[in-house]
Design an enzyme around this catalytic site. Sequence first.
Site, PDB file in Angstrom:
ATOM      1  CE  LYS A   1      -3.992   2.054   2.362  1.00 33.45           C
ATOM      2  NZ  LYS A   1      -4.666   1.391   3.590  1.00 33.45           N
TER       3      LYS A   1
ATOM      4  CB  SER B   1      -8.219   3.895   2.711  1.00 32.98           C
ATOM      5  OG  SER B   1      -7.167   2.901   3.603  1.00 32.98           O
TER       6      SER B   1
ATOM      7  CB  SER C   1      -8.457   0.644   5.035  1.00 36.25           C
ATOM      8  OG  SER C   1      -9.190   1.770   5.616  1.00 36.25           O
TER       9      SER C   1
HETATM   10  N1  GLN Z   1     -13.146   3.766   6.018  1.00 36.39           N
HETATM   11  C1  GLN Z   1     -12.701   4.461   6.875  1.00 36.39           C
HETATM   12  C2  GLN Z   1     -12.485   5.754   7.070  1.00 36.39           C
HETATM   13  O1  GLN Z   1     -12.799   6.313   6.387  1.00 36.39           O
HETATM   14  C3  GLN Z   1     -11.583   3.232   7.554  1.00 36.39           C
HETATM   15  C4  GLN Z   1     -10.336   3.760   7.131  1.00 36.39           C
HETATM   16  C5  GLN Z   1      -9.443   2.694   7.632  1.00 36.39           C
HETATM   17  O2  GLN Z   1      -9.358   1.836   8.284  1.00 36.39           O
HETATM   18  N2  GLN Z   1      -8.473   3.344   7.346  1.00 36.39           N
HETATM   19  O3  GLN Z   1     -11.913   6.227   8.174  1.00 36.39           O
END
Ligand code: GLN
Length: 471
Positions: free
Chosen positions: A78, A153, A177
């Site tokens: 990532k 994400s 994410s």
């Molecule tokens: N969707 C969640 C957010 O927008 C989780 C993001 C994540 O786990 N990095 O914060």
Amino acid sequence: MIDLKSLTIEKVHESLSKGEYSVTDLVTEYLKVIEEKNKNTNAYLEVYDDVFTQAKHAEEMFKNGTATLMTGIPVALKDNMLFDGHIASASSKILEKYVATYDSGVVKYLKKQGVVFIGRTNMDEFAMGSSTENSAYGVTLNPINPDYVPGGSSGGSAASVAMDGALVSLGSDTGGSIRQPAAFTGLVGLKPTYGAVSRFGIIAMASSLDQVGTLSKNVSDTQILFEAMNDYDSMDSTSVKKENRTSPTPLKKKIGIPQSFLAGGGINEEVLANFNASCEKLKNAGYELVDISLPLIKYSLAVYYIIMPAEVSSNLARLDGIRYGLSVEADKLFDVYAKSRGQGFGKEVRRRILLGTYILSHGYYDAYYNNAVKVRNAIKAELVSAFLSVDAIITPSSPFPPFKFGEKTNDPIAMYMSDLFTVPANIAGIPAISIPSGTTNDGLPLGLHIMAPYFREDILFTIGKDFEKLI
Ligand code: GLN
């Protein structure tokens, strides 16, 4: 030609050991797929220029007998993971040209074992989002159906494996994410226990919630990759020493379902039907399913959207246009800060910094942040006591199936609902996994979400493997 779809880590290891193909051959095949597919999917932002040097190094390890199961395995990273000498931008304009000057903990461990890092994958900027639509470098398409988002994400990491552009990938998970994109692309996604895998050198979003984890095609690959990184790291102050971790106890073969939480509304009908079918499968596999009461778990999302932005606002304060990253010239120092941050950060990042700064401000700190921390501790205690009677707790991974581009971009609250079932594990720091559980009538992937007690990833793997056989 190697049939990449059918590959697993164990199969690759066997073929490489027998010399059926070389690491260079394998990497060449993956690069061909990326060449063909990445212009559409945009899973990768960059393929590293030293993949063949890495491949040669792995081949040496096979020759001199130091190869492990992970040697020569193509891994995607990532874009928020530092890999010495390579760009890590967190998919933000503010770090567009930032080159890492050291290796993150996970890169260090995997490098020692001779994996081949293929490239860095697209993500929501600073990991804030659930669809990869918040990247400064364009969206990533879901390889299962390009009209739909791949989740986020870690959407690029999910797409890279789902399109056969890497055998496995790493993601980070602050509120879901890894697990939500895994569910959206038909993969297994693991968020380990907080403190099990090093966070050193991962560009922080919300430090008390962030955790590095894995995306792969099956539970066995997940387990191998997790174990290759599951170690104490003195460079991460929240890393837990091996002797302080819970040791495995035999399974009760009892799984809890928080029925009243599920009945709280907001779950798509096809998701619910699929979840009920998954429960039947687990019963047939010999598990006893019991209703458990978790009255506080419904507050997890509210707690998350207080604590997370508070930590975001303090973590991202270092990106000021002076120390590193984008710097926009101006006459006054204040304007350098304001312009660099204003131009460098995207809309969602700015929204969260604003919220977090407000939450932490004098006069509101107690009302928001301190209260959220109290509720967080109560949720933790509630989960710990639930695990006295069950091995694991299951829910769907996401309350809805993959959605289309633009469907939720104008409604942040609707987007935040993606995290309904995944956030409690981050709030408590317990391990959780998403396993493919079938598809909607339109063929869109769905996932089963399993949570286990601290450091009991073994439970997730055992139930996951039993469940996987039934799908
Ligand atoms: N969707 C969640 C957010 O927008 C989780 C993001 C994540 O786990 N990095 O914060």
